[in-house]
Structure formats: C-alpha cells, structure tokens
Design a protein around this motif. Structure first.
Motif, PDB file in Angstrom:
ATOM      1  N   PHE A   1       3.580  19.065  -0.285  1.00  0.00           N
ATOM      2  CA  PHE A   1       3.684  17.748   0.335  1.00  0.00           C
ATOM      3  C   PHE A   1       3.507  17.833   1.846  1.00  0.00           C
ATOM      4  CE2 PHE A   1       6.357  14.595   2.466  1.00  0.00           C
ATOM      5  CZ  PHE A   1       5.853  13.413   1.939  1.00  0.00           C
ATOM      6  N   ILE A   2       2.701  16.937   2.412  1.00  0.00           N
ATOM      7  CA  ILE A   2       2.548  16.824   3.864  1.00  0.00           C
ATOM      8  C   ILE A   2       3.168  15.519   4.354  1.00  0.00           C
ATOM      9  CG2 ILE A   2       0.930  16.602   5.788  1.00  0.00           C
ATOM     10  CD1 ILE A   2      -1.055  18.299   4.194  1.00  0.00           C
ATOM     11  N   SER A   3       2.743  14.398   3.757  1.00  0.00           N
ATOM     12  CA  SER A   3       3.204  13.102   4.246  1.00  0.00           C
ATOM     13  C   SER A   3       3.004  12.028   3.183  1.00  0.00           C
ATOM     14  CB  SER A   3       2.397  12.715   5.498  1.00  0.00           C
ATOM     15  OG  SER A   3       2.792  11.463   5.990  1.00  0.00           O
ATOM     16  N   ALA A   4       3.795  10.974   3.283  1.00  0.00           N
ATOM     17  CA  ALA A   4       3.625   9.801   2.419  1.00  0.00           C
ATOM     18  C   ALA A   4       3.994   8.572   3.232  1.00  0.00           C
ATOM     19  CB  ALA A   4       4.501   9.899   1.186  1.00  0.00           C
ATOM     20  N   VAL A   5       3.285   7.495   2.994  1.00  0.00           N
ATOM     21  CA  VAL A   5       3.529   6.241   3.704  1.00  0.00           C
ATOM     22  C   VAL A   5       3.417   5.102   2.705  1.00  0.00           C
ATOM     23  CG1 VAL A   5       2.681   4.685   5.508  1.00  0.00           C
ATOM     24  CG2 VAL A   5       2.620   7.155   5.880  1.00  0.00           C
ATOM     25  N   ASN A   6       4.296   4.122   2.849  1.00  0.00           N
ATOM     26  CA  ASN A   6       4.148   2.895   2.074  1.00  0.00           C
ATOM     27  C   ASN A   6       4.499   1.729   2.980  1.00  0.00           C
ATOM     28  OD1 ASN A   6       6.966   3.184   2.146  1.00  0.00           O
ATOM     29  ND2 ASN A   6       7.200   2.176   0.194  1.00  0.00           N
ATOM     30  N   GLY A   7       4.021   0.563   2.605  1.00  0.00           N
ATOM     31  CA  GLY A   7       4.309  -0.615   3.408  1.00  0.00           C
ATOM     32  C   GLY A   7       3.658  -1.839   2.802  1.00  0.00           C
ATOM     33  N   SER A   8       3.702  -2.922   3.544  1.00  0.00           N
ATOM     34  CA  SER A   8       3.067  -4.154   3.078  1.00  0.00           C
ATOM     35  C   SER A   8       2.504  -4.898   4.275  1.00  0.00           C
ATOM     36  CB  SER A   8       4.070  -5.020   2.327  1.00  0.00           C
ATOM     37  OG  SER A   8       5.128  -5.401   3.167  1.00  0.00           O
ATOM     38  N   VAL A   9       1.519  -5.723   4.002  1.00  0.00           N
ATOM     39  CA  VAL A   9       0.899  -6.542   5.038  1.00  0.00           C
ATOM     40  C   VAL A   9       0.575  -7.914   4.454  1.00  0.00           C
ATOM     41  CG1 VAL A   9      -0.108  -4.621   6.334  1.00  0.00           C
ATOM     42  CG2 VAL A   9      -1.421  -5.680   4.520  1.00  0.00           C
ATOM     43  N   ALA A  10       0.575  -8.918   5.309  1.00  0.00           N
ATOM     44  CA  ALA A  10       0.151 -10.250   4.885  1.00  0.00           C
ATOM     45  C   ALA A  10      -1.370 -10.235   4.779  1.00  0.00           C
ATOM     46  CB  ALA A  10       0.609 -11.291   5.894  1.00  0.00           C
ATOM     47  N   SER A  11      -1.883 -10.656   3.659  1.00  0.00           N
ATOM     48  CA  SER A  11      -3.321 -10.628   3.428  1.00  0.00           C
ATOM     49  C   SER A  11      -3.656 -11.530   2.262  1.00  0.00           C
ATOM     50  CB  SER A  11      -3.763  -9.197   3.120  1.00  0.00           C
ATOM     51  OG  SER A  11      -5.126  -9.166   2.769  1.00  0.00           O
ATOM     52  N   ASP A  12      -4.943 -11.846   2.123  1.00  0.00           N
ATOM     53  CA  ASP A  12      -5.374 -12.561   0.927  1.00  0.00           C
ATOM     54  C   ASP A  12      -4.997 -11.715  -0.280  1.00  0.00           C
ATOM     55  OD1 ASP A  12      -6.525 -14.625   2.372  1.00  0.00           O
ATOM     56  OD2 ASP A  12      -8.446 -13.577   2.540  1.00  0.00           O
ATOM     57  N   PRO A  13      -4.358 -12.311  -1.279  1.00  0.00           N
ATOM     58  CA  PRO A  13      -3.902 -11.524  -2.431  1.00  0.00           C
ATOM     59  C   PRO A  13      -5.041 -11.225  -3.412  1.00  0.00           C
ATOM     60  CG  PRO A  13      -3.241 -13.807  -2.695  1.00  0.00           C
ATOM     61  CD  PRO A  13      -3.914 -13.702  -1.363  1.00  0.00           C
ATOM     62  N   SER A  14      -5.817 -10.184  -3.084  1.00  0.00           N
ATOM     63  CA  SER A  14      -6.853  -9.747  -4.012  1.00  0.00           C
ATOM     64  C   SER A  14      -6.701  -8.242  -4.229  1.00  0.00           C
ATOM     65  CB  SER A  14      -8.252 -10.076  -3.491  1.00  0.00           C
ATOM     66  OG  SER A  14      -8.717  -9.104  -2.594  1.00  0.00           O
TER      67      SER A  14
ATOM     68  N   PHE B   1       0.841  -1.192   0.000  1.00  0.00           N
ATOM     69  CA  PHE B   1       0.000   0.000   0.000  1.00  0.00           C
ATOM     70  C   PHE B   1       0.879   1.245   0.000  1.00  0.00           C
ATOM     71  CE2 PHE B   1       0.732  -1.078   4.421  1.00  0.00           C
ATOM     72  CZ  PHE B   1       1.073   0.137   4.993  1.00  0.00           C
ATOM     73  N   VAL B   2       0.305   2.330  -0.483  1.00  0.00           N
ATOM     74  CA  VAL B   2       0.995   3.619  -0.497  1.00  0.00           C
ATOM     75  C   VAL B   2      -0.056   4.719  -0.486  1.00  0.00           C
ATOM     76  CG1 VAL B   2       1.151   3.720  -3.015  1.00  0.00           C
ATOM     77  CG2 VAL B   2       2.764   5.040  -1.642  1.00  0.00           C
ATOM     78  N   PHE B   3       0.257   5.811   0.180  1.00  0.00           N
ATOM     79  CA  PHE B   3      -0.595   6.995   0.065  1.00  0.00           C
ATOM     80  C   PHE B   3       0.232   8.251   0.264  1.00  0.00           C
ATOM     81  CE2 PHE B   3      -1.119   5.404   4.389  1.00  0.00           C
ATOM     82  CZ  PHE B   3      -0.945   6.523   5.181  1.00  0.00           C
ATOM     83  N   VAL B   4      -0.252   9.337  -0.331  1.00  0.00           N
ATOM     84  CA  VAL B   4       0.419  10.633  -0.283  1.00  0.00           C
ATOM     85  C   VAL B   4      -0.627  11.671   0.111  1.00  0.00           C
ATOM     86  CG1 VAL B   4       1.650  12.385  -1.616  1.00  0.00           C
ATOM     87  CG2 VAL B   4       2.009   9.968  -2.124  1.00  0.00           C
TER      88      VAL B   4
ATOM     89  N   ALA C   1      -6.365  -5.150  -1.477  1.00  0.00           N
ATOM     90  CA  ALA C   1      -5.224  -4.228  -1.511  1.00  0.00           C
ATOM     91  C   ALA C   1      -5.707  -2.781  -1.467  1.00  0.00           C
ATOM     92  CB  ALA C   1      -4.379  -4.483  -2.758  1.00  0.00           C
ATOM     93  N   GLU C   2      -6.738  -2.451  -2.245  1.00  0.00           N
ATOM     94  CA  GLU C   2      -7.270  -1.079  -2.257  1.00  0.00           C
ATOM     95  C   GLU C   2      -7.924  -0.740  -0.920  1.00  0.00           C
ATOM     96  OE1 GLU C   2      -6.790   1.162  -4.634  1.00  0.00           O
ATOM     97  OE2 GLU C   2      -5.777  -0.259  -5.938  1.00  0.00           O
ATOM     98  N   VAL C   3      -8.681  -1.674  -0.364  1.00  0.00           N
ATOM     99  CA  VAL C   3      -9.366  -1.436   0.913  1.00  0.00           C
ATOM    100  C   VAL C   3      -8.357  -1.182   2.031  1.00  0.00           C
ATOM    101  CG1 VAL C   3     -10.792  -2.532   2.698  1.00  0.00           C
ATOM    102  CG2 VAL C   3     -11.468  -2.674   0.294  1.00  0.00           C
ATOM    103  N   ILE C   4      -7.329  -2.011   2.109  1.00  0.00           N
ATOM    104  CA  ILE C   4      -6.322  -1.846   3.165  1.00  0.00           C
ATOM    105  C   ILE C   4      -5.572  -0.535   2.987  1.00  0.00           C
ATOM    106  CG2 ILE C   4      -4.120  -2.759   4.042  1.00  0.00           C
ATOM    107  CD1 ILE C   4      -5.375  -5.558   3.787  1.00  0.00           C
ATOM    108  N   SER C   5      -5.242  -0.177   1.744  1.00  0.00           N
ATOM    109  CA  SER C   5      -4.557   1.091   1.496  1.00  0.00           C
ATOM    110  C   SER C   5      -5.423   2.263   1.948  1.00  0.00           C
ATOM    111  CB  SER C   5      -4.206   1.210   0.015  1.00  0.00           C
ATOM    112  OG  SER C   5      -3.507   2.396  -0.220  1.00  0.00           O
ATOM    113  N   CYS C   6      -6.699   2.222   1.630  1.00  0.00           N
ATOM    114  CA  CYS C   6      -7.627   3.273   2.051  1.00  0.00           C
ATOM    115  C   CYS C   6      -7.718   3.332   3.574  1.00  0.00           C
ATOM    116  CB  CYS C   6      -8.996   3.019   1.430  1.00  0.00           C
ATOM    117  SG  CYS C   6     -10.241   4.255   1.873  1.00  0.00           S
ATOM    118  N   LYS C   7      -7.829   2.179   4.213  1.00  0.00           N
ATOM    119  CA  LYS C   7      -7.938   2.130   5.684  1.00  0.00           C
ATOM    120  C   LYS C   7      -6.694   2.702   6.348  1.00  0.00           C
ATOM    121  CE  LYS C   7      -8.722  -0.952   9.529  1.00  0.00           C
ATOM    122  NZ  LYS C   7      -7.839  -1.786  10.221  1.00  0.00           N
TER     123      LYS C   7
END
Length: 138
Positions: A108-121, A97-100, A125-131
């Motif tokens: 620019f204020i902030s940006a974050v990226n990362g990864s999580v173990a999850s069902d690969p769909s 996931f990534v967001f800016v 991916a979009e839901v977790i990034s939004c959350k």
C-alpha cells in the motif's frame, strides 16, 4: 472464536465477491442477471488469470476459459498501480470517488476518497475519479 482463512481461501473469497459485485452491477445497470453457475465460472476465470499473472499457476484453470489477452499482468520493478472508481450519490447531489495506489509487490502507498458536486452521471463519476487519481500521481 475467530476463523482464519488460508491464502487460497482468501483468493477464492476475493474472486467470488468480485464476481458477485459484477453480477449486481449487471442487474442494476443492464437489468440482466447471471446464474449461480456463471457467477462461479467468472470467479474461477478471474482467479485463474490472476494466479497465472502472479506466476502461481492455478488449480481452477480447468474450469476457466480465457478469451483474448489476459486482464492481469504482474507489474515491472519500480512500477505502481492505481485502481480508481466513481459512484453516484443516492440523493443525486453529486458523485463520490476513490482510488488506491500500490507498489509492484502489492504494498500500500496511498488511498483517497471524497465527493464533489457534479452532474450525476456514471461517466462523469469515472472521469472525475480518474482525474483526481492522476492529479495525485503526477
């Protein structure tokens, strides 16, 4: 020698890269590909909409057809904008996931990226990034 692009050239480059990326995604996920002329027309349309939202007008608007409401709106004073995206990992071990976050003037204020173990769909991916983005913004 290092070449410098003008503001208009940077906008054109961004529009073309975005249009190419959208075409690439169509090829991967929908098994359809646009012709070069449609990729350029999409870029011109995006540039025109963006320029109009910025109050700049556009020299490309003659080639662009706008259907429905504009996708671009200039933010009001004191507002922030958050763009996010999710992606599947190649090894199916989870999602990225990534967001800016930017101010109304694009600062620019902030940006974050990362990864999580999850069902690969893709949807997950979009839901977790939004959350993740909403968690930071609250």
């Amino acid at each position: 020698m290092q070449a410098r692009l003008s503001g208009d050239e940077l906008v054109l480059a961004a529009g073309l890269v975005w249009s190419l990326w959208k075409n690439r995604n169509s090829m991967v996920w929908e098994r359809s590909s646009g012709y070069v002329t449609s990729i350029i027309a999409t870029a011109n349309s995006l540039i025109s909409e963006w320029s109009n939202a910025q109050g700049n007008g556009s020299s490309r608007s003659g080639n662009a057809k706008q259907v429905g409401a504009s996708r671009w709106e200039k933010l009001g004073s004191g507002m922030v904008k958050c763009n996010f995206d999710g992606a599947l990992k190649n090894d199916s071990s989870g999602i990225g996931f990534v967001f800016v976050v930017r101010r109304e003037n694009g600062e620019f204020i902030s940006a974050v990226n990362g990864s999580v173990a999850s069902d690969p769909s893709a949807l997950m991916a979009e839901v977790i990034s939004c959350k993740k983005a909403l968690s930071l913004l609250k």
